[in-house]
Structures are given as structure tokens and as C-alpha cells.
Design a protein around this motif. Structure first.
Motif, mmCIF file in Angstrom:
data_model
loop_
_atom_site.group_PDB
_atom_site.id
_atom_site.type_symbol
_atom_site.label_atom_id
_atom_site.label_comp_id
_atom_site.label_asym_id
_atom_site.label_seq_id
_atom_site.Cartn_x
_atom_site.Cartn_y
_atom_site.Cartn_z
ATOM 1 N N ALA A 131 0.874 -1.317 0.118
ATOM 2 C CA ALA A 131 0.050 0.074 -0.006
ATOM 3 C C ALA A 131 0.789 1.198 0.085
ATOM 4 O O ALA A 131 1.105 1.900 0.999
ATOM 5 C CB ALA A 131 -0.870 0.001 1.288
ATOM 6 N N THR A 132 1.601 1.370 -1.065
ATOM 7 C CA THR A 132 2.409 2.497 -1.271
ATOM 8 C C THR A 132 1.873 3.468 -2.404
ATOM 9 O O THR A 132 1.041 2.877 -3.090
ATOM 10 C CB THR A 132 3.946 1.946 -1.843
ATOM 11 N N PRO A 133 2.186 4.789 -2.638
ATOM 12 C CA PRO A 133 2.005 5.490 -3.250
ATOM 13 C C PRO A 133 1.819 5.018 -4.890
ATOM 14 O O PRO A 133 0.928 5.167 -5.680
ATOM 15 C CB PRO A 133 2.583 6.865 -3.178
ATOM 16 N N ALA A 134 3.033 4.022 -5.098
ATOM 17 C CA ALA A 134 3.217 3.577 -6.381
ATOM 18 C C ALA A 134 2.251 2.551 -6.641
ATOM 19 O O ALA A 134 1.474 2.368 -7.771
ATOM 20 C CB ALA A 134 4.408 2.916 -6.539
ATOM 21 N N ALA A 135 1.764 1.746 -5.562
ATOM 22 C CA ALA A 135 0.788 0.650 -5.621
ATOM 23 C C ALA A 135 -0.567 1.248 -5.919
ATOM 24 O O ALA A 135 -1.250 0.883 -6.944
ATOM 25 C CB ALA A 135 0.972 -0.265 -4.460
ATOM 26 N N TRP A 136 -0.914 2.359 -5.199
ATOM 27 C CA TRP A 136 -2.250 3.068 -5.527
ATOM 28 C C TRP A 136 -2.287 3.636 -6.664
ATOM 29 O O TRP A 136 -3.258 3.216 -7.138
ATOM 30 C CB TRP A 136 -2.407 4.153 -4.209
ATOM 31 N N LYS A 137 -1.249 4.114 -7.310
ATOM 32 C CA LYS A 137 -1.475 4.767 -8.467
ATOM 33 C C LYS A 137 -1.511 3.599 -9.721
ATOM 34 O O LYS A 137 -2.704 3.831 -10.602
ATOM 35 C CB LYS A 137 0.167 5.570 -8.879
ATOM 36 N N PHE A 138 -0.949 2.553 -9.367
ATOM 37 C CA PHE A 138 -1.011 1.373 -10.501
ATOM 38 C C PHE A 138 -2.205 0.965 -10.361
ATOM 39 O O PHE A 138 -3.100 0.715 -11.466
ATOM 40 C CB PHE A 138 0.158 0.299 -10.099
ATOM 41 N N TYR A 139 -2.768 0.531 -9.143
ATOM 42 C CA TYR A 139 -4.104 -0.167 -9.055
ATOM 43 C C TYR A 139 -5.333 1.010 -9.499
ATOM 44 O O TYR A 139 -6.288 0.768 -10.188
ATOM 45 C CB TYR A 139 -4.511 -0.385 -7.487
ATOM 46 N N ALA A 140 -5.220 2.228 -9.011
ATOM 47 C CA ALA A 140 -6.193 3.406 -9.557
ATOM 48 C C ALA A 140 -6.294 3.606 -11.006
ATOM 49 O O ALA A 140 -7.393 3.628 -11.526
ATOM 50 C CB ALA A 140 -6.043 4.697 -8.868
ATOM 51 N N SER A 141 -5.184 3.240 -11.707
ATOM 52 C CA SER A 141 -5.353 3.489 -13.234
ATOM 53 C C SER A 141 -5.704 2.344 -13.960
ATOM 54 O O SER A 141 -6.346 2.373 -14.604
ATOM 55 C CB SER A 141 -3.811 3.861 -13.622
ATOM 56 N N ASP A 142 -5.596 1.061 -13.063
ATOM 57 C CA ASP A 142 -6.399 -0.200 -13.674
ATOM 58 C C ASP A 142 -8.016 0.070 -13.537
ATOM 59 O O ASP A 142 -8.600 -0.430 -14.242
ATOM 60 C CB ASP A 142 -5.726 -1.665 -12.944
ATOM 61 N N LEU A 143 -8.118 0.547 -12.409
ATOM 62 C CA LEU A 143 -9.686 0.729 -12.048
ATOM 63 C C LEU A 143 -10.243 1.820 -13.099
ATOM 64 O O LEU A 143 -11.447 1.802 -13.419
ATOM 65 C CB LEU A 143 -9.929 1.127 -10.442
ATOM 66 N N ARG A 144 -9.732 2.802 -13.409
ATOM 67 C CA ARG A 144 -9.788 3.795 -14.446
ATOM 68 C C ARG A 144 -10.271 3.164 -15.703
ATOM 69 O O ARG A 144 -11.422 3.273 -16.347
ATOM 70 C CB ARG A 144 -9.002 4.915 -14.708
ATOM 71 N N ARG A 145 -9.397 2.313 -16.107
ATOM 72 C CA ARG A 145 -9.461 1.231 -17.301
ATOM 73 C C ARG A 145 -10.540 0.395 -17.390
ATOM 74 O O ARG A 145 -11.634 0.439 -18.223
ATOM 75 C CB ARG A 145 -8.439 0.287 -17.751
ATOM 76 N N LEU A 146 -10.976 -0.145 -16.031
ATOM 77 C CA LEU A 146 -12.112 -1.145 -15.788
ATOM 78 C C LEU A 146 -13.592 -0.307 -16.026
ATOM 79 O O LEU A 146 -14.418 -0.831 -16.690
ATOM 80 C CB LEU A 146 -11.986 -1.453 -14.563
ATOM 81 N N ALA A 147 -13.466 0.914 -15.466
ATOM 82 C CA ALA A 147 -14.540 1.610 -15.364
ATOM 83 C C ALA A 147 -14.826 1.984 -16.940
ATOM 84 O O ALA A 147 -16.236 2.149 -17.095
ATOM 85 C CB ALA A 147 -14.332 3.093 -14.664
ATOM 86 N N GLU A 148 -13.914 2.312 -17.645
ATOM 87 C CA GLU A 148 -14.258 2.666 -19.133
ATOM 88 C C GLU A 148 -14.778 1.362 -19.857
ATOM 89 O O GLU A 148 -15.435 1.617 -20.586
ATOM 90 C CB GLU A 148 -12.694 3.154 -19.983
ATOM 91 N N GLU A 149 -14.127 0.236 -19.692
ATOM 92 C CA GLU A 149 -14.564 -0.844 -20.357
ATOM 93 C C GLU A 149 -16.059 -1.106 -19.908
ATOM 94 O O GLU A 149 -16.831 -1.325 -20.872
ATOM 95 C CB GLU A 149 -13.598 -1.916 -19.850
ATOM 96 N N LEU A 150 -16.331 -1.254 -18.678
ATOM 97 C CA LEU A 150 -17.652 -1.536 -18.039
ATOM 98 C C LEU A 150 -18.654 -0.350 -18.822
ATOM 99 O O LEU A 150 -19.757 -0.677 -18.906
ATOM 100 C CB LEU A 150 -17.976 -1.493 -16.592
ATOM 101 N N GLY A 151 -18.281 0.729 -18.720
ATOM 102 C CA GLY A 151 -19.121 1.903 -19.073
ATOM 103 C C GLY A 151 -19.500 1.655 -20.598
ATOM 104 O O GLY A 151 -20.482 2.061 -20.945
ATOM 105 N N ARG A 152 -18.565 1.205 -21.568
ATOM 106 C CA ARG A 152 -18.778 0.993 -22.944
ATOM 107 C C ARG A 152 -19.868 -0.294 -22.812
ATOM 108 O O ARG A 152 -20.718 -0.112 -23.714
ATOM 109 C CB ARG A 152 -17.664 0.731 -23.650
ATOM 110 N N MET A 153 -19.389 -1.133 -22.238
ATOM 111 C CA MET A 153 -20.490 -2.142 -22.327
ATOM 112 C C MET A 153 -21.925 -1.864 -21.768
ATOM 113 O O MET A 153 -23.103 -2.496 -22.378
ATOM 114 C CB MET A 153 -20.061 -3.360 -21.215
ATOM 115 N N SER A 154 -22.195 -1.150 -20.778
ATOM 116 C CA SER A 154 -23.501 -0.910 -20.268
ATOM 117 C C SER A 154 -24.047 0.524 -21.169
ATOM 118 O O SER A 154 -25.226 0.625 -21.043
ATOM 119 C CB SER A 154 -23.474 -0.581 -18.731
ATOM 120 N N GLY A 155 -23.158 1.178 -21.861
ATOM 121 C CA GLY A 155 -23.768 2.433 -22.070
ATOM 122 C C GLY A 155 -23.754 3.499 -21.143
ATOM 123 O O GLY A 155 -24.547 4.563 -21.528
ATOM 124 N N GLN A 156 -23.299 3.241 -19.924
ATOM 125 C CA GLN A 156 -23.636 4.242 -18.863
ATOM 126 C C GLN A 156 -21.936 4.667 -18.477
ATOM 127 O O GLN A 156 -21.261 3.990 -17.788
ATOM 128 C CB GLN A 156 -24.202 3.728 -17.723
#
Ligand code: SF4
Length: 374
Positions: A131-156
């Protein structure tokens, strides 16, 4: 609340869990998506913000499923059971599955599902063990990608505003579940009923679950049920069916379950997500090394947390139930055991398969453990 009304609320929790496949199919009929989550390290907030119903995959007791899965015999029962359910089409309504890495097995069973193309969308979420700043940054950017993918699938599209709203709802659920956990006995509810309240939280719409919990918690109590003479134990278990069996076994031999630690619950429910800054970073800070998965969470903090739960619930002993071939939790117990021994905490590990006979065979051990606490 009159006991009849309380019974009705409890029945809704029970049916919320038992009728989960039916409920999800109904949800789909309304044109909304359903996303499977393999364990508590999947941030359901992101899934919810994209308009999907996040549904945790849970084991079903049916001996044919393991055979159907066709996986190697030494893999854990959980992975074989879930694979069998997927192959048999019990999760046909899912739009996809997200796997948050907890152990080698749940990480690699995804490869098998991908090879078999069980769903068009199968997504791995790598969870750093720091749980270091680098790990948070890595995980947060993966979650952003996930949000984009899911948003495209649902149209929301997942906007920051929507994500904060979802985080707020799940934080509310965590707070209510914690209140329920500490007041379950004083509400006059059995450990078995308590397990339905928890199990339904894994598969129900969070807003509906919050509403039911509020109904339950805000109602006056008539007659708390508690046999305070019986030695109280805390149980820690991963598999829900086995947890129900263990509760019954403890009660059969004169004990009572005063507290529970379902690692699914602890992982998902133990701490609130901080409501400040960037929401993806807030989720990273709320999940990384805050969710007690073996090997990626501090063993010392885990041992301290179990000891604290025992103290708060007045438990005299701990029963730690491991599903056969689950190396992750077997390893965790081996390390926690040293702490419990040095702190003088009575504890016992049981290892069994997910069938009633397997745990029943261990009844003498449960009986002697309870007698040692009297
Ligand atoms: S944590 Fe244990 S039960 Fe769960 S997938 Fe890993 S090995 Fe299987």
C-alpha cells in the motif's frame, strides 16, 4: 417491530440469497446488466457505478458440480464448484466475470474459463500486495480502465459523481453490517439467521440490502434470544454452506456462535473507503492491504483483529474452518496459530469438504473443544 414483521424482513434476506439466480434473471429482464465477482477484492463500487448489479460467485452444494468442472483433484473445492456451476449454465445471465487476485487458484482458474470462452468478458484485476503511493497509482489506473470498459458495455459512463455515489452506498452497507454484527444477539437473531443477512449482501442490490438492514436495526426488540450459559465461540469460515453446518454443530454440542468472521465479509466489509480526493485513488487506498486476503495482508493485523473480535463478542474460543485443498487459508492459519498460542487464545482448526458428512465426521473434535471451554 413485532416478531411477525421481523420474520418478514428476515425472510427477505433469506430469499435474497436462496433465490439469487432467479432475482438476477429478473434484474436482467429489466434491461440491466449483471457482473460476476470472484471474491471480495473486486471493487463492487466501480461495477455498480457502471450500472451493473455486482454479484459475488458463491458455492452451491451439489456433488455433481466438481465432476462437471473436470479440474485437477487437488484444486480447492471452491474453484471446482464455481467452474462446475458455470459449465452447467447456472450463471448464464452474467455479462462477464471479474477476478480480484486472492490466491494462485482464483488467479489461474480464470485462465481456464478464458480458454473455454465461458463469457465474452473475463477480466483480471491485479491487486498489489503493498500500500505505497506507487501501488495505489498502479491500481487506481487499472480501475479507471475497468470503469471505461464497463461503461462502454453498459452504455453508462462512470463519472466521478456516479462513482462517489456508489462508494457512499457501499460505505453505508459496511457501516450497517458492522452495526448488525455487533448487535445480532441483542436483536434476538440466531447465528444462522445472521449468516443469511451476510450472505445476501454478496448477491443483492446494495440499496435494497441497506433498506432491509435499516428496517432490522431500527426496530425495537422484544425478547433477545441468548443462552448465556453456553460457551461462546467465534467462527472463521470461507465457505457459506460449511459455515451453516458448523453453526449447527456448535449448537448441537451445547455451544453458541457469538461472532463470525467470514473472510468474504472481512475482505469486503471491514473498512470504509475514504470519501476524499480522486475516487479511483480513494478505492485503491480503501482496498490495498485493507482487505485481509492471506499473503497480501499483514498476518499480525489479521491475528489482532480476530483477537479483538473475540474480546468484543465475549468468545471463549475460535474455530477456524478451512475448506480442503485451500492452501491460502491453511497457510494463514499456520501463521496465526503462533500468535494465538502465545496470546493464550483457545483455538481449533477444522479442515473439511463441502458436504454435510465431511464436517459431521469432526463432531467429536467440536464437542471436546467446546467442553474444554466450559
Ligand atoms: S482462497 Fe482458498 S478456497 Fe478461495 S480460491 Fe483460493 S484456494 Fe480456493
Amino acid at each position: 417491530m413485532e416478531s411477525e414483521a421481523r420474520g418478514k424482513v428476515m425472510e427477505q434476506f433469506r430469499q435474497g440469497f436462496l433465490q439469487r439466480h432467479q432475482n438476477c434473471r429478473e434484474w436482467k429482464k429489466k434491461g440491466r446488466g449483471v457482473m460476476g465477482c470472484f471474491y471480495g477484492l473486486v471493487p463492487k463500487e466501480v461495477v455498480h457505478a457502471a450500472g451493473f448489479l455486482p454479484v459475488q460467485l458463491v458455492e452451491e452444494r451439489d456433488g455433481r458440480l466438481e465432476e462437471k468442472a473436470g479440474l485437477l483433484p487437488f484444486l480447492c473445492g471452491m474453484s471446482k464448484n464455481l467452474t462446475g456451476q458455470i459449465y452447467e449454465g447456472r450463471y448464464q445471465y452474467l455479462d462477464g466475470i471479474l477476478v480480484g487476485v486472492v490466491c494462485d487458484t482464483n488467479r489461474h482458474v480464470l485462465d481456464i474459463w478464458a480458454h473455454k470462452k465461458v463469457f465474452p468478458y473475463l477480466r483480471l484485476l491485479k491487486t498489489p500486495s503493498t500500500a505505497t503511493p506507487a501501488a495505489w497509482k498502479f491500481y487506481a489506473s487499472d480501475l479507471r480502465r475497468l470503469a471505461e470498459e464497463l461503461g462502454r458495455m453498459s452504455g453508462q459512463e462512470v463519472t466521478e459523481q456516479k462513482l462517489w455515489k456508489s462508494i457512499e452506498l457501499y460505505n453505508e452497507n459496511r457501516t450497517l453490517m458492522e452495526k448488525f454484527r455487533v448487535s445480532r444477539e441483542s436483536l434476538g437473531l440466531s447465528a444462522e439467521e445472521g449468516l443469511y443477512v451476510f450472505a445476501s449482501s454478496l448477491v443483492m442490490d446494495v440499496e435494497e440490502h441497506n433498506r432491509l438492514l435499516l428496517n432490522l436495526l431500527e426496530s425495537p426488540v422484544k425478547a433477545p434470544r441468548s443462552n448465556s450459559e453456553a460457551p461462546g465461540v467465534l467462527i472463521s469460515a470461507m465457505n457459506l454452506n460449511m459455515a451453516w453446518d458448523l453453526i449447527r454443530l456448535v449448537e448441537e454440542y451445547g455451544g453458541r456462535v457469538v461472532g463470525d468472521d467470514f473472510p468474504n465479509n472481512a475482505r469486503y466489509g471491514i473498512s470504509r473507503i475514504p470519501m476524499e480526493g480522486d475516487p479511483f485513488l480513494a478505492l485503491a487506498k480503501g482496498y490495498l492491504r485493507r482487505v485481509p486476503a492471506p499473503g497480501i495482508y499483514s498476518f499480525h493485523e489479521r491475528a489482532e483483529s480476530l483477537a479483538e473480535q473475540m474480546r468484543l463478542s465475549n468468545a471463549k474460543g475460535l474455530i477456524y474452518l478451512v475448506q480442503l485443498y485451500c492452501d491460502a487459508y491453511a497457510m494463514e492459519y499456520a501463521i496465526l496459530k503462533e500468535r494465538f498460542d502465545s496470546w493464550g487464545i483457545p483455538h481449533m482448526r477444522l479442515e473439511a469438504e463441502d458436504n454435510p458428512a465431511s464436517l459431521q465426521q469432526l463432531n467429536v473434535r467440536v464437542q471436546s473443544f467446546l467442553e474444554s471451554l466450559m
